[in-house]
Design an enzyme around this catalytic site. Structure first.
Site, PDB file in Angstrom:
ATOM      1  N   GLY A   5      55.512  32.617  32.398  1.00  0.00           N
ATOM      2  CA  GLY A   5      55.476  34.002  31.946  1.00  0.00           C
ATOM      3  C   GLY A   5      56.094  34.204  30.582  1.00  0.00           C
ATOM      4  O   GLY A   5      56.811  33.343  30.063  1.00  0.00           O
ATOM      5  N   ASN A   6      55.798  35.341  29.997  1.00  0.00           N
ATOM      6  CA  ASN A   6      56.336  35.704  28.688  1.00  0.00           C
ATOM      7  C   ASN A   6      56.268  37.212  28.543  1.00  0.00           C
ATOM      8  O   ASN A   6      55.368  37.853  29.088  1.00  0.00           O
ATOM      9  CB  ASN A   6      55.575  35.006  27.542  1.00  0.00           C
ATOM     10  N   GLY A  42      59.624  27.375  26.210  1.00  0.00           N
ATOM     11  CA  GLY A  42      60.475  26.403  26.877  1.00  0.00           C
ATOM     12  C   GLY A  42      61.669  26.963  27.608  1.00  0.00           C
ATOM     13  O   GLY A  42      62.482  26.200  28.149  1.00  0.00           O
ATOM     14  N   SER A  48      53.929  30.132  23.740  1.00  0.00           N
ATOM     15  CA  SER A  48      52.595  29.657  23.393  1.00  0.00           C
ATOM     16  C   SER A  48      51.539  30.752  23.502  1.00  0.00           C
ATOM     17  O   SER A  48      50.425  30.582  23.005  1.00  0.00           O
ATOM     18  CB  SER A  48      52.210  28.466  24.285  1.00  0.00           C
ATOM     19  N   GLU A  49      51.885  31.873  24.136  1.00  0.00           N
ATOM     20  CA  GLU A  49      50.959  33.006  24.227  1.00  0.00           C
ATOM     21  C   GLU A  49      51.211  34.034  23.125  1.00  0.00           C
ATOM     22  O   GLU A  49      50.859  35.202  23.265  1.00  0.00           O
ATOM     23  CB  GLU A  49      51.076  33.687  25.597  1.00  0.00           C
ATOM     24  N   HIS A 104      53.649  39.515  30.705  1.00  0.00           N
ATOM     25  CA  HIS A 104      52.703  38.547  31.272  1.00  0.00           C
ATOM     26  C   HIS A 104      53.434  37.717  32.317  1.00  0.00           C
ATOM     27  O   HIS A 104      54.384  37.006  31.997  1.00  0.00           O
ATOM     28  CB  HIS A 104      52.122  37.654  30.179  1.00  0.00           C
ATOM     29  N   HIS A 126      53.131  35.656  36.486  1.00  0.00           N
ATOM     30  CA  HIS A 126      52.272  34.882  37.380  1.00  0.00           C
ATOM     31  C   HIS A 126      52.549  35.269  38.831  1.00  0.00           C
ATOM     32  O   HIS A 126      52.990  34.446  39.637  1.00  0.00           O
ATOM     33  CB  HIS A 126      52.528  33.377  37.181  1.00  0.00           C
ATOM     34  N   HIS A 181      45.117  32.747  36.962  1.00  0.00           N
ATOM     35  CA  HIS A 181      46.198  32.625  35.975  1.00  0.00           C
ATOM     36  C   HIS A 181      47.346  33.602  36.232  1.00  0.00           C
ATOM     37  O   HIS A 181      48.486  33.180  36.392  1.00  0.00           O
ATOM     38  CB  HIS A 181      45.614  32.840  34.563  1.00  0.00           C
TER      39      HIS A 181
END
Length: 219
Positions: A28-29, A44, A74-75, A94, A96, A156
């Protein structure tokens, strides 16, 4: 350190997301907007590990990243394109969530089943599976955020937006609960969602006051 309040809010809701079981490990982010800047989780890190000074500052118009020795999630493109696409967005979450992912394995359209879902979230969009971290996914999300505050990502997870982190976070909770209710109802029989007219009737109420009252009760 700029925008300390925004950074502290990000830490607060990062912990809430982890405590609610909406992500596992470094998954997640999340991000929040402050003027022309967005502050995004670094790559990370488990969300609950991030310190206020570690949120990555990104200039929304240019995409320039302030170098603090850490890489952005990375998103990053998904968040950046989302803010560019819809200037009303103040935060993006975001995650999961397990029931949301399970739902996308068997269904695509999440029906509106109860009034709080209609008032806080409305109709949920869906994007079929696209490889994570790609500009293809970022483009697909950017297209949806102009018309939907919650987007299920096939196989996802979930993306929610809001005027602030609080609103985006509560939408995440409501969509995950909605997916859970749907899957439980489907296992027992045939779910009976609200009709389009019933959803529209809720939207036609004093909807803004209704949302505010609900959010206040959910503190």
């Amino acid at each position: 350190m700029l925008n300390v309040e925004t950074r502290n809010e990000l830490c607060k809701y990062a912990k809430k997301i982890v405590d609610s079981g909406l992500v596992v490990g470094p998954g997640g982010n999340i991000s929040a907007r402050a003027g022309d800047k967005m502050y995004l989780s670094p790559s990370g890190f488990a969300l609950e590990e991030i310190e206020p000074e570690q949120w990555i500052e990104v200039d929304i118009p240019t995409g320039d990243i302030t170098d603090i020795g850490l890489r952005p999630s990375s998103e990053v493109l998904m968040h950046l394109y989302g803010y560019r696409s819809n200037p009303d967005i103040g935060a993006m979450v975001h995650t999961h969530p397990s029931h949301c992912i399970a739902f996308t394995l068997v269904e695509q359209e999440l029906p509106v089943m109860f009034p709080d879902q209609a008032a806080l979230v409305g109709r949920t969009a869906y994007i079929p599976y696209i490889i994570p971290t790609t500009d293809l996914l970022a483009d697909a999300v950017a297209e949806k955020v102009t018309t939907a505050s919650s987007i299920l990502l096939g196989n996802h997870g979930l993306v929610t937006t809001g005027r602030n982190l609080r609103e985006a976070y509560y939408r995440t909770q409501v969509v995950e609960e909605s997916a859970k209710i749907y899957l439980s109802a489907k296992a027992a029989g045939t779910p009976v969602p609200l009709t389009d007219q019933e959803v529209d009737d809720i939207a036609a109420l004093e909807s803004e006051d209704y949302r505010i009252q609900l959010l206040q009760k959910m503190k």
